[in-house]
Design a protein around this motif. Sequence first.
Motif, PDB file in Angstrom:
ATOM      1  N   THR A 199       1.463   4.205  -8.002  1.00 47.02           N
ATOM      2  CA  THR A 199       1.154   2.993  -7.239  1.00 47.02           C
ATOM      3  C   THR A 199       1.185   1.721  -8.071  1.00 47.02           C
ATOM      4  N   ALA A 212       0.841  -1.198   0.000  1.00 46.08           N
ATOM      5  CA  ALA A 212       0.000   0.000   0.000  1.00 46.08           C
ATOM      6  C   ALA A 212       0.875   1.246   0.000  1.00 46.08           C
ATOM      7  N   ALA A 266      -6.484   6.169   7.616  1.00 48.70           N
ATOM      8  CA  ALA A 266      -6.169   5.635   6.292  1.00 48.70           C
ATOM      9  C   ALA A 266      -4.664   5.625   6.035  1.00 48.70           C
ATOM     10  N   PHE A 267      -3.972   6.636   6.545  1.00 44.51           N
ATOM     11  CA  PHE A 267      -2.531   6.739   6.331  1.00 44.51           C
ATOM     12  C   PHE A 267      -1.800   5.545   6.938  1.00 44.51           C
ATOM     13  N   SER A 297       6.709  -0.672   7.875  1.00 45.59           N
ATOM     14  CA  SER A 297       6.238   0.520   7.175  1.00 45.59           C
ATOM     15  C   SER A 297       7.342   1.572   7.203  1.00 45.59           C
ATOM     16  N   GLN A 303      -1.230  13.140  -3.857  1.00 49.25           N
ATOM     17  CA  GLN A 303      -2.157  12.013  -3.983  1.00 49.25           C
ATOM     18  C   GLN A 303      -2.357  11.641  -5.448  1.00 49.25           C
ATOM     19  N   ARG A 338       0.301   5.279   0.892  1.00 53.90           N
ATOM     20  CA  ARG A 338      -0.639   6.206   1.519  1.00 53.90           C
ATOM     21  C   ARG A 338      -0.066   7.621   1.554  1.00 53.90           C
ATOM     22  N   SER A 396      -3.141   2.559   7.527  1.00 52.77           N
ATOM     23  CA  SER A 396      -3.753   1.266   7.181  1.00 52.77           C
ATOM     24  C   SER A 396      -2.961   0.593   6.080  1.00 52.77           C
TER      25      SER A 396
END
Length: 393
Positions: A76, A18, A389-390, A56, A69, A20, A392
Amino acid sequence: MTSTAFPPRSLAPARITAVRVAPLLGDSPQGGWSHEIKADDSVHALIALHTDAGISGYGSVFTNGALVQAAADVLTPLLLGENALEPDRIAEKLHQNTFWMGRGGSITHTISGIDIAMWDILGQATGLSVGRLLGGRHRDRVQPYCSLLMDMPERMEAVIAPHRAAGFRAFKIGWGPFGRRGDAGLDRAIIDAARTAVGADAQLLVDAGASDAYWPNGLKWAMNTAVMLADYDVGWFEEALPPDAIEDFIALRRASPVPIAGGEVLTRRQSFAPWLVRGAFDIVQPDVTKVGGISEQRRIAWMARDFGIRYVGHGWNTAFGLAADLQLAAAMPDCTLVEYIGGSAYVDRLTTRPFALDAEGMLAIPDLPGLGVSPDPALLARYTPDPDAFFSA
């Protein structure tokens, strides 16, 4: 004679699962820009990379959070499933696959944060600080210079005094009215007041901020101002000219009695090459949160050294940009300063362990795995709209 044989070890991959983004807003510091930054403006963002190894990593980007973003959405698909323990290779993969997608702009700035986060992950996986991964630590601490905005002469004591009292022994003052009023007497009075406020024993650096919109001055102003700055033992004159004026920078460096610094708006090592080859700077200032991350920054720093030019990273960013700058300062043989924004919440109030000056005004360089700093979820929640969310994966 006997030798001890160690069994071969392999490091299991840490696959990216992921990407983020956390835009920072709510307490954005003023930059002295003509179109001034407001507290709720986003000019910085954090990047998180999560992996299937349970590690992470975190990085910083000097760009509006919405642009970060958007760039992350483009990048991504190139990142998912990649081994985050190979930052150089993956960062170059991102550059090579985005020539047509904003090279040098928000895409490159966002790659910077991703690259920083990958180095953070590599350090955590190996148990080594990024400085050691970059080849070794030349120093355990470094002097931060407190970066502050200029004001009118009668206000400079109030601007500087709290930070002097906090222990800083080096200061950079910039932007504000300096060079923007067509008044050489005012410019001198600002510097005179600043030198009095910092004291004769402190380093004083000056940033004209000529990357500001519609900068009004040219080479002759810069030459005359450099002579004035020499009267106050100024350590360097930064952004004295608009950032594309390479011929003027070359002429200024040859004539100036004080060192000339610049390069913060350039991105990727290829952009720096002509400035270094042609001798436009005494001190080069790539920004690790813009230029392509640690992988690019170290190449630029070593290239500068080959041309006899000092490297001091531009660091008007966040705690994670500062953490990257500290690791680079450890790894480079002659990097003796790092930039520290005075009073910025995004530097002082984002991490589980805040930075602290020692009795000599120096910053310790963490020798912990990775960058050596971690985000504090409760603190970050004050400055980004969706902190859950950051974090996760």
